[in-house]
Design a protein around this motif. Structure first.
Motif, PDB file in Angstrom:
ATOM      1  N   GLU A 176       0.828  -1.204   0.000  1.00  0.00           N
ATOM      2  CA  GLU A 176       0.000   0.000   0.000  1.00  0.00           C
ATOM      3  C   GLU A 176       0.863   1.255   0.000  1.00  0.00           C
ATOM      4  N   LEU A 177       1.989   1.185   0.686  1.00  0.00           N
ATOM      5  CA  LEU A 177       2.906   2.322   0.722  1.00  0.00           C
ATOM      6  C   LEU A 177       3.495   2.572  -0.666  1.00  0.00           C
ATOM      7  N   PHE A 178       3.874   1.507  -1.358  1.00  0.00           N
ATOM      8  CA  PHE A 178       4.386   1.657  -2.721  1.00  0.00           C
ATOM      9  C   PHE A 178       3.294   2.148  -3.664  1.00  0.00           C
ATOM     10  N   ASP A 179       2.070   1.708  -3.431  1.00  0.00           N
ATOM     11  CA  ASP A 179       0.963   2.142  -4.276  1.00  0.00           C
ATOM     12  C   ASP A 179       0.698   3.633  -4.097  1.00  0.00           C
ATOM     13  N   ALA A 180       0.831   4.122  -2.863  1.00  0.00           N
ATOM     14  CA  ALA A 180       0.619   5.543  -2.596  1.00  0.00           C
ATOM     15  C   ALA A 180       1.715   6.389  -3.232  1.00  0.00           C
ATOM     16  N   GLY A 181       2.941   5.871  -3.255  1.00  0.00           N
ATOM     17  CA  GLY A 181       4.048   6.576  -3.886  1.00  0.00           C
ATOM     18  C   GLY A 181       4.580   7.721  -3.047  1.00  0.00           C
ATOM     19  N   PRO A 182       5.617   8.397  -3.542  1.00  0.00           N
ATOM     20  CA  PRO A 182       6.222   9.508  -2.795  1.00  0.00           C
ATOM     21  C   PRO A 182       5.378  10.770  -2.891  1.00  0.00           C
ATOM     22  N   ALA A 183       5.742  11.747  -2.098  1.00  0.00           N
ATOM     23  CA  ALA A 183       5.070  13.041  -2.179  1.00  0.00           C
ATOM     24  C   ALA A 183       5.299  13.640  -3.561  1.00  0.00           C
ATOM     25  N   PRO A 184       4.303  14.354  -4.103  1.00  0.00           N
ATOM     26  CA  PRO A 184       4.450  14.931  -5.448  1.00  0.00           C
ATOM     27  C   PRO A 184       5.675  15.830  -5.551  1.00  0.00           C
ATOM     28  N   SER A 185       6.382  15.709  -6.671  1.00  0.00           N
ATOM     29  CA  SER A 185       7.533  16.568  -6.937  1.00  0.00           C
ATOM     30  C   SER A 185       7.693  16.682  -8.446  1.00  0.00           C
ATOM     31  N   PRO A 186       8.362  17.736  -8.939  1.00  0.00           N
ATOM     32  CA  PRO A 186       8.496  17.935 -10.387  1.00  0.00           C
ATOM     33  C   PRO A 186       9.210  16.781 -11.088  1.00  0.00           C
TER      34      PRO A 186
END
Length: 322
Positions: free
Chosen positions: A66-76
């Motif tokens: 689930e953590l991988f599915d959520a992914g990192p915080a948005p960034s350029p």
């Protein structure tokens, strides 16, 4: 299942912040996953006295998926490979150690071909960040829709949160589906104790080579020394289906589908649940045969298995690669 077999501290419905400090998203499929574990007990893949420990293992990889599915915080311009490595270091260092062992074995990696990282419906069968981590470590392009079949099949599917029409791909590892078809007890291929000698992919490959070896002249042997490789029970090949085809760009391929059953099971005993093992391998342009995938199938599915038709096609997420 006795009530005493339930985990005491956490359940498969609990969600708490991991070591990374990131709140894990709620799981919409928690109840479905719980029922899947209970079914594994009912069908004998998991003993009742193993349920509590295996449920904890299941919970860990469910939350990590689930953590991988959520992914990192948005960034350029997110560096997904670095983010994935950091998450594994913080949340599952043992799994990262197994992955590093496999990535260091070039002969092992060469036993596997290429597979897609998306399903036919467009959903990701392998988390994007993990696919980019594999590509970066292997020195390949990170933006492709296919990757190393062995890494996808083991670590990628273990951490895949996306349901498919055949269920969640991680169930083959977290609820002992593949292990049961081979007669291997315990949390195989994830439990190797401290200082493991080989990774998850090496464990799986060693067992496949013992029950469904590749047809190629070169040999690969497990690097394990201090820790013995798991041994499958004797297997009977029920059917072997070859298929030959050619892609639109002229690439020729030969596939082999094998369906196996444990020799200690009768046809009647193997008729309940997914107790048969399908092994799919592929050679491209008359090259070496390589594994693509291996997963449990049911006797009912096997009864419907047909010979290749006049227009054979690649199956089971196989890819011809570049």
């Amino acid at each position: 299942m006795p009530e005493s077999a339930e985990p005491q501290s956490r359940t498969v419905d609990d969600h708490t912040p991991g070591a990374s400090g990131q709140q894990l998203p709620p799981s919409a499929a928690a109840e479905v996953d719980r029922k899947h574990l209970q079914t594994a007990v009912t069908w004998g893949r998991i003993r009742e006295d193993e349920f509590a420990e295996l449920a904890q293992t299941y919970l860990h990889y469910q939350e990590l998926a689930e953590l991988f599915d959520a992914g990192p915080a948005p960034s350029p311009d997110p560096d997904l490979a670095t983010w994935a490595t950091t998450i594994l270091q913080l949340e599952s260092p043992d799994l990262l150690e197994l992955l590093n062992l496999d990535l260091a074995d070039e002969a092992l990696l060469d036993r596997w071909g290429s597979s897609t990282t998306t399903e036919k419906n467009g959903s990701a069968s392998v988390p994007q960040a993990l696919a980019q981590l594999f590509a970066t470590r292997l020195g390949s392009h990170a933006g492709l829709d296919y990757g190393h079949a062995g890494l996808n099949h083991t670590y990628g599917y273990l951490l895949s949160p996306v349901p498919t029409e055949f269920g969640r791909k991680r169930h083959r590892w977290t609820s002992q589906e593949v292990a049961h078809t081979l007669g291997i007890p315990g949390k195989w291929p994830l439990s190797q104790g401290p200082s493991p000698q080989q990774g998850m992919l090496a464990e799986v490959t060693a067992v496949l080579e013992s029950v469904a070896p590749l047809n190629r002249p070169d040999a690969w042997s497990s690097p394990a020394t201090a820790t013995a490789t798991a041994h499958a029970l004797a297997m009977k090949v029920l059917r072997e289906l070859p298929a030959n085809g050619e892609s639109t760009n002229g690439t020729r391929w030969t596939a082999r589908t094998r369906v196996l059953r444990r020799a200690d099971l009768t046809a009647e005993q193997a008729s309940k649940g997914d107790q048969l093992l399908l092994v799919y391998s592929l050679s491209v342009d008359a090259g070496l045969e390589r594994y693509i995938t291996a997963f449990p199938v049911s006797a009912a599915w096997y009864a419907e298995l047909k010979d290749p038709d006049e227009n054979p096609h690649l199956k089971y997420n196989a890819s011809l690669g570049a």
